[in-house]
Scaffold this active site. Sequence first.
Site, PDB file in Angstrom:
ATOM      1  CE  LYS A  13      30.552  45.623  41.035  1.00  0.00           C
ATOM      2  NZ  LYS A  13      31.897  45.602  41.228  1.00  0.00           N
ATOM      3  NE  ARG A  88      31.508  51.351  36.723  1.00  0.00           N
ATOM      4  CZ  ARG A  88      32.577  50.624  36.557  1.00  0.00           C
ATOM      5  NH1 ARG A  88      33.782  50.827  36.843  1.00  0.00           N
ATOM      6  NH2 ARG A  88      32.470  49.147  35.854  1.00  0.00           N
ATOM      7  NE  ARG A 123      38.787  40.123  37.280  1.00  0.00           N
ATOM      8  CZ  ARG A 123      37.962  41.402  37.381  1.00  0.00           C
ATOM      9  NH1 ARG A 123      36.857  40.907  37.836  1.00  0.00           N
ATOM     10  NH2 ARG A 123      38.460  42.465  37.078  1.00  0.00           N
ATOM     11  NE  ARG A 156      38.940  43.080  32.629  1.00  0.00           N
ATOM     12  CZ  ARG A 156      37.998  43.215  33.649  1.00  0.00           C
ATOM     13  NH1 ARG A 156      37.026  42.358  33.559  1.00  0.00           N
ATOM     14  NH2 ARG A 156      37.968  44.356  34.575  1.00  0.00           N
ATOM     15  NE  ARG A 167      39.366  48.707  37.607  1.00  0.00           N
ATOM     16  CZ  ARG A 167      39.059  47.345  37.535  1.00  0.00           C
ATOM     17  NH1 ARG A 167      39.789  46.606  37.418  1.00  0.00           N
ATOM     18  NH2 ARG A 167      37.709  47.367  37.190  1.00  0.00           N
TER      19      ARG A 167
END
Length: 210
Positions: A13, A88, A123, A156, A167
């Site tokens: 996104k 969300r 990532r 992260r 998640r």
Amino acid sequence: MKIIFLGAPGAGKGTQAEIVSKRLGIPTISTGAIIREAIKAGTEMGALAKKFIEQGALVPDNVVIGIVKDRLAESDCANGFILDGFPRTVPQAEALDKMGITLDKVLSLEVADEVIIDRMSGRRVCPSCGKTYHVTSNPSAKGEDCEACGTKLTVRADDAPEVVRSRLDVYHSTTEPLKDFYQAKGVLATAVGADSIEDTTERTFKALGI
């Protein structure tokens, strides 16, 4: 245009929102980036948000809604904006309605869970400027350092596989119902994520009609 990007964490996104932002000349508002700024600054809200994020849970509505409301009131949002990471939940979407925000499109970026888990383990994020990279699909030109500011890139805590699965579970149970919410309003569009950023962008533009 006033656009919302929906999709599971790691679906791409943020990358697509940045590309659409440049094409349309409107700001991208990433609640994730704003919250991470608070965490980095060590504020009371940041500390609270950090606890939820590291558990793979959602930051409380009252915190997020307040941040978004203030941001949308700024002058650069007058001609449109892209919301990435908000709403969300259906209650957050209803709160957005109560702000008097009329949306042009809500884009759902669809990517399989296993693909996302593989993506997020690779990532890398710049702790200074927030720029995001991926070791295979979008590496930094400076290797392990940020090509924008030279800071060493980090992984992260919420990109660990076990946290990613948590998640994704949260996304499917609490955020995915937004697709029905916006479908009923006639503003939902869907793009299926491709292997390359360029192909996904092409599908995104087509879905948005831009």
